[in-house]
Design a protein around this motif. Sequence first.
Motif, PDB file in Angstrom:
ATOM      1  N   GLU A 135       0.836  -1.209   0.000  1.00 22.97           N
ATOM      2  CA  GLU A 135       0.000   0.000   0.000  1.00 22.97           C
ATOM      3  C   GLU A 135       0.871   1.259   0.000  1.00 22.97           C
ATOM      4  O   GLU A 135       0.587   2.226  -0.706  1.00 22.97           O
ATOM      5  CB  GLU A 135      -0.905   0.023   1.229  1.00 22.97           C
ATOM      6  CG  GLU A 135      -2.030  -1.001   1.193  1.00 22.97           C
ATOM      7  CD  GLU A 135      -2.914  -0.945   2.426  1.00 22.97           C
ATOM      8  OE1 GLU A 135      -3.943  -1.632   2.425  1.00 22.97           O
ATOM      9  OE2 GLU A 135      -2.572  -0.233   3.403  1.00 22.97           O
ATOM     10  N   HIS A 178      -4.197  -0.233   9.578  1.00 20.86           N
ATOM     11  CA  HIS A 178      -3.047   0.065   8.730  1.00 20.86           C
ATOM     12  C   HIS A 178      -2.691   1.537   8.910  1.00 20.86           C
ATOM     13  O   HIS A 178      -3.534   2.404   8.703  1.00 20.86           O
ATOM     14  CB  HIS A 178      -3.373  -0.226   7.266  1.00 20.86           C
ATOM     15  CG  HIS A 178      -3.238  -1.674   6.920  1.00 20.86           C
ATOM     16  ND1 HIS A 178      -3.659  -2.205   5.727  1.00 20.86           N
ATOM     17  CD2 HIS A 178      -2.680  -2.697   7.625  1.00 20.86           C
ATOM     18  CE1 HIS A 178      -3.386  -3.506   5.726  1.00 20.86           C
ATOM     19  NE2 HIS A 178      -2.808  -3.825   6.861  1.00 20.86           N
ATOM     20  N   TYR A 227       0.258   8.439   2.269  1.00 18.41           N
ATOM     21  CA  TYR A 227      -0.412   7.326   2.935  1.00 18.41           C
ATOM     22  C   TYR A 227      -1.514   7.836   3.850  1.00 18.41           C
ATOM     23  O   TYR A 227      -1.467   8.973   4.320  1.00 18.41           O
ATOM     24  CB  TYR A 227       0.614   6.480   3.725  1.00 18.41           C
ATOM     25  CG  TYR A 227       0.072   5.104   4.069  1.00 18.41           C
ATOM     26  CD1 TYR A 227      -0.275   4.213   3.064  1.00 18.41           C
ATOM     27  CD2 TYR A 227      -0.117   4.712   5.391  1.00 18.41           C
ATOM     28  CE1 TYR A 227      -0.801   2.968   3.363  1.00 18.41           C
ATOM     29  CE2 TYR A 227      -0.632   3.461   5.701  1.00 18.41           C
ATOM     30  CZ  TYR A 227      -0.965   2.595   4.680  1.00 18.41           C
ATOM     31  OH  TYR A 227      -1.492   1.351   4.979  1.00 18.41           O
ATOM     32  N   HIS A 283      -6.124   3.552   7.963  1.00 23.44           N
ATOM     33  CA  HIS A 283      -7.487   3.016   7.811  1.00 23.44           C
ATOM     34  C   HIS A 283      -7.638   1.722   8.601  1.00 23.44           C
ATOM     35  O   HIS A 283      -6.650   1.084   8.960  1.00 23.44           O
ATOM     36  CB  HIS A 283      -7.813   2.780   6.335  1.00 23.44           C
ATOM     37  CG  HIS A 283      -6.802   1.929   5.633  1.00 23.44           C
ATOM     38  ND1 HIS A 283      -5.638   2.425   5.104  1.00 23.44           N
ATOM     39  CD2 HIS A 283      -6.778   0.595   5.388  1.00 23.44           C
ATOM     40  CE1 HIS A 283      -4.944   1.445   4.561  1.00 23.44           C
ATOM     41  NE2 HIS A 283      -5.609   0.319   4.723  1.00 23.44           N
ATOM     42  N   GLU A 289      -9.345  -1.947   8.306  1.00 27.37           N
ATOM     43  CA  GLU A 289      -9.958  -2.878   7.359  1.00 27.37           C
ATOM     44  C   GLU A 289     -10.730  -3.942   8.140  1.00 27.37           C
ATOM     45  O   GLU A 289     -10.163  -4.598   9.008  1.00 27.37           O
ATOM     46  CB  GLU A 289      -8.890  -3.569   6.494  1.00 27.37           C
ATOM     47  CG  GLU A 289      -8.116  -2.615   5.617  1.00 27.37           C
ATOM     48  CD  GLU A 289      -7.270  -3.311   4.556  1.00 27.37           C
ATOM     49  OE1 GLU A 289      -7.578  -4.462   4.185  1.00 27.37           O
ATOM     50  OE2 GLU A 289      -6.288  -2.691   4.096  1.00 27.37           O
TER      51      GLU A 289
END
Length: 359
Positions: free
Chosen positions: A186, A302, A317, A320, A322
């Motif tokens: 990511e 994350h 970045y 978040h 998940e």
Amino acid sequence: MTDSQPLREIRINPIVPSESVLVATARGSRPRKDEAPAPRDTRAHVATCPFCQGNEHLTPPTIAAFPAAGEWRVRIVENLYPVLGDDRAGGSLVFGLQQAIEGYGRHEVIIDHPQHGTAIHEMSESHLSLLFAAYRTRMRQLYDSNPRLKYVLVFKNFGPAAGASIPHTHSQLIAMPVVPENVHNELEHSRIYFKKHHQCIFCSLIDEALTFEATLYHRDSGEIRRKIHVGQYVVERGEHCIAIKPFASRFEWEVHILPLVHQSDFLAINDDVRDDLARVLRRTMARLDAVIGGAQYNYFLHSQPHGPEHADCGASYHWHLEICPRTSIPTGFELGSGLFVSTISPETAAERLRAVVID
Ligand SMILES: [Zn+2]
Ligand SMILES: [Zn+2]
Ligand SMILES: [Zn+2]
């Protein structure tokens, strides 16, 4: 959009393009076995449970308690069976092609709630906000304690299908000397996107989820292929956070929660955003519970890794959470190909989650 017209397409994850998902909604193409919902243990107190209030002597000593004095509401203890430990030197081991880093780190258990069988959506929002404060405090302490720790992963396994071995509601934290692959991917891709577009890809996704509207037509027949309307992927919108159904979801009921205003490091979260995160999470989990019933799931946080090599990803970045409900068992096709199969379209899943009426 509904699933009346079967959908069969491979969707590329916009953040990590090497990840894709096969959305195949036709009834006959159901390649997976459904995960049977496990009966949930809803007892308030269990005499033999090490995580229940009053049984503190059954766990390793408390590392931190919240609040710090009086009766605890969230408690952090050492994991009895750590996957990483700080008894290791943290050096590298190289033998020919075999490279390894010593399993240095920390593995801790966060007891989410004093009561045994309380699910996330049954907790008060003030309690969930305290839980996020506990995550943040402990993450910061660990990063501060040792510069060799690059990443502190906070996650939760709920239900046996999600890997939880103790039914009492809890989260875990693993501090490690490397950045996990998923976060690394990511980071790299969002960095590339930022260089090209001068914008955070997660912010772009939020903008799209909130405003994008389009109709796609069949080129030859002129028939409508798909309608994309405002908020199609939005599951829950709070004042500071948003819950989104990813366009290319690996898990049928996967939902991500992000702060609406750009922020790369979860440690920088302020009290208002934290309270709203608690509210959006509680409402999202209530929606999931209503639609899939007794959801077994994993969630994980994350956030920007620490260390000088990641100091430049503050603009690219976006932290978040998940949430990945486990409703089916991955097949050999999925494990062998890395292509996850979804038998419900993310648009329909989002619609069904949104339709749930909650208080
Ligand atoms: Zn318990
Ligand atoms: Zn952003
Ligand atoms: Zn992520």
